[in-house]
Scaffold this active site. Sequence first.
Site, short mmCIF file in Angstrom:
data_model
loop_
_atom_site.label_atom_id
_atom_site.label_comp_id
_atom_site.label_asym_id
_atom_site.label_seq_id
_atom_site.Cartn_x
_atom_site.Cartn_y
_atom_site.Cartn_z
N ASN A 155 0.81 -1.02 -0.09
CA ASN A 155 0.05 0.09 -0.25
C ASN A 155 0.87 1.29 -0.11
O ASN A 155 0.38 2.34 -0.40
CB ASN A 155 -0.95 -0.01 1.18
N GLU A 253 4.37 -2.94 12.44
CA GLU A 253 3.53 -1.97 12.36
C GLU A 253 2.34 -2.59 11.50
O GLU A 253 2.48 -3.09 10.38
CB GLU A 253 3.92 -0.69 11.60
N CYS A 287 -2.92 2.20 6.27
CA CYS A 287 -2.97 1.77 7.77
C CYS A 287 -3.68 2.80 8.64
O CYS A 287 -4.26 2.68 9.55
CB CYS A 287 -1.53 1.59 8.28
C1 UN1 Z 1 0.40 3.41 5.83
O1 UN1 Z 1 -0.48 3.35 5.40
O2 UN1 Z 1 0.97 2.29 6.24
O3 UN1 Z 1 0.22 9.07 7.41
C2 UN1 Z 1 1.36 4.41 5.62
C3 UN1 Z 1 -0.03 8.51 6.41
C4 UN1 Z 1 1.25 8.33 5.41
C5 UN1 Z 1 1.77 7.20 5.42
C6 UN1 Z 1 0.65 5.78 5.37
N1 UN1 Z 1 1.94 9.40 5.62
O4 UN1 Z 1 -1.10 8.38 5.94
#
Ligand code: UN1
Length: 498
Positions: A155, A253, A287
Amino acid sequence: MNLLQVKQLKNFINGSWVEASTGDTAAVTNPATLETLVHVPLSSESDVKSATEAAKKAQKQWALVPAPQRAEVLYKVGLIMKERKEKLSQLLTMENGKVIEEARGEVQEGIDMAFYMAGEGRRLFGQTTPSELKDKFAMSVRAPVGVVGIITPWNFPIAIATWKSFPAIVAGNAVVWKPATETPIMAYELAGIFEEAGLPKGVLNVVFGSGSEVGESMIDQNDIRVISFTGSNEVGRGIAAKCGQRLKKVSLEMGGKNGVIVMDDADLDLAVEGILWSAYGTSGQRCTACSRVMVHEKVKDELEERLQREIAKLSIGNGLDETIKVGPIINRSGLEKIQNYIRIGKEEGAKLLTGGYIMENGNHKKGNYFAPTLFTDVSPEMRIAQEEIFGPVVSLIPVKSFEEAVEINNSVEFGLSSSIFTRDVNRVFAAQRDLDTGIVYVNAGTTGAEIHLPFGGTKGTGNGHRDSGVAALDVFTEWKAVYVDFSGKLQRAQIDVE
Ligand code: UN1
């Protein structure tokens, strides 16, 4: 412009582009069109072994290169990425599906990380501290751990790779990297950029393949001392268990169930924008994506109406088209998972306001598209309010107070990101204290973390480590305490102290 010069990707081991020992490959599909972009090798344990051996050998020399010189390579990597930003962004949109504006943002995140971590080459601060004894000097320094294994998701195929590989490399480690097989092009490009920037051979090695084969054998290599993983909770738990047995450091993570709180004094225009961007941007495949909104009952009806109106305006399609706001879902199984949650939500008694289906008409037939979805009257214990869906699905949960909203926010297994829309400064400070997540936003959605701050979360999101920021260095270094006694005699700590 033909962006892809090759049809068949290769592993990058010890500075050479080599086929996987298996000879097996898989097709990489553009989720917006279902066209095959390229083939990716499916490697096996013997490829991981070669990569680890190369890394081990290279690391010994690399660790002796002064850190500011190691950082020079990262500056060059950053400059090349900057020069190539548009090409990388287009390739990213093609393999991942995210809309071009977001792809440019992701590549920029990698560029930012290059310059930030290059700066660490002249910091990598330790501490000096007085000794308890006369004529004795004490300090702590960061030492590289040796060979590190990184496993990155589809992603954010370039940004997350930079979060992990750049701090590892500047700190004097060598890397064995398994990128997601869905999005190998970014890995291929980034490895090529490192090669051009003059990284010594063996310091970065890319082994393409599945988690069950390549990922597992990375864990099995004694010489890989750290595994840094971003991906699903289920896979992360498995990695943690295996690494635990082997006393291998592991940084995880693993996603979120991120909530936005909308209080009755919120700027609703702003809240709507923030929710739309953080929930439906990247089709919810972050995420950090917003998937729950705890809305004060006084503004619930209005928020529902406004969100529905704005969702209807979202253009969904191939992200290479600048007018498109929401791109496809990564693959068929992603679509099916989302569809299944829609069924579950309905069965649980949530009210579907809009969306809730796979888009299969017209141009949408050619890709993996899911209609942006909004549920309301969701109660906090429903599965759609508890589990990570990883798609464009939002659950509105009505609340009566700030305290209730915070409690619901914290009542999930995950703890990555959260946000509150309010104009009350007292609530702002209470929220940043009480929201149990690694990232808290005030008057913004749940996405958009900047690279010089720690990225990660509490509870089921991780295991106490952070990507990004100076905290990332803790994953890729060991603290070493150094004592220099210049008294010329044996001095015993704790004993020869007057
Ligand atoms: C992710 O979805 O694992 O803060 C990373 C954010 C991006 C990074 C997302 N700078 O949504």
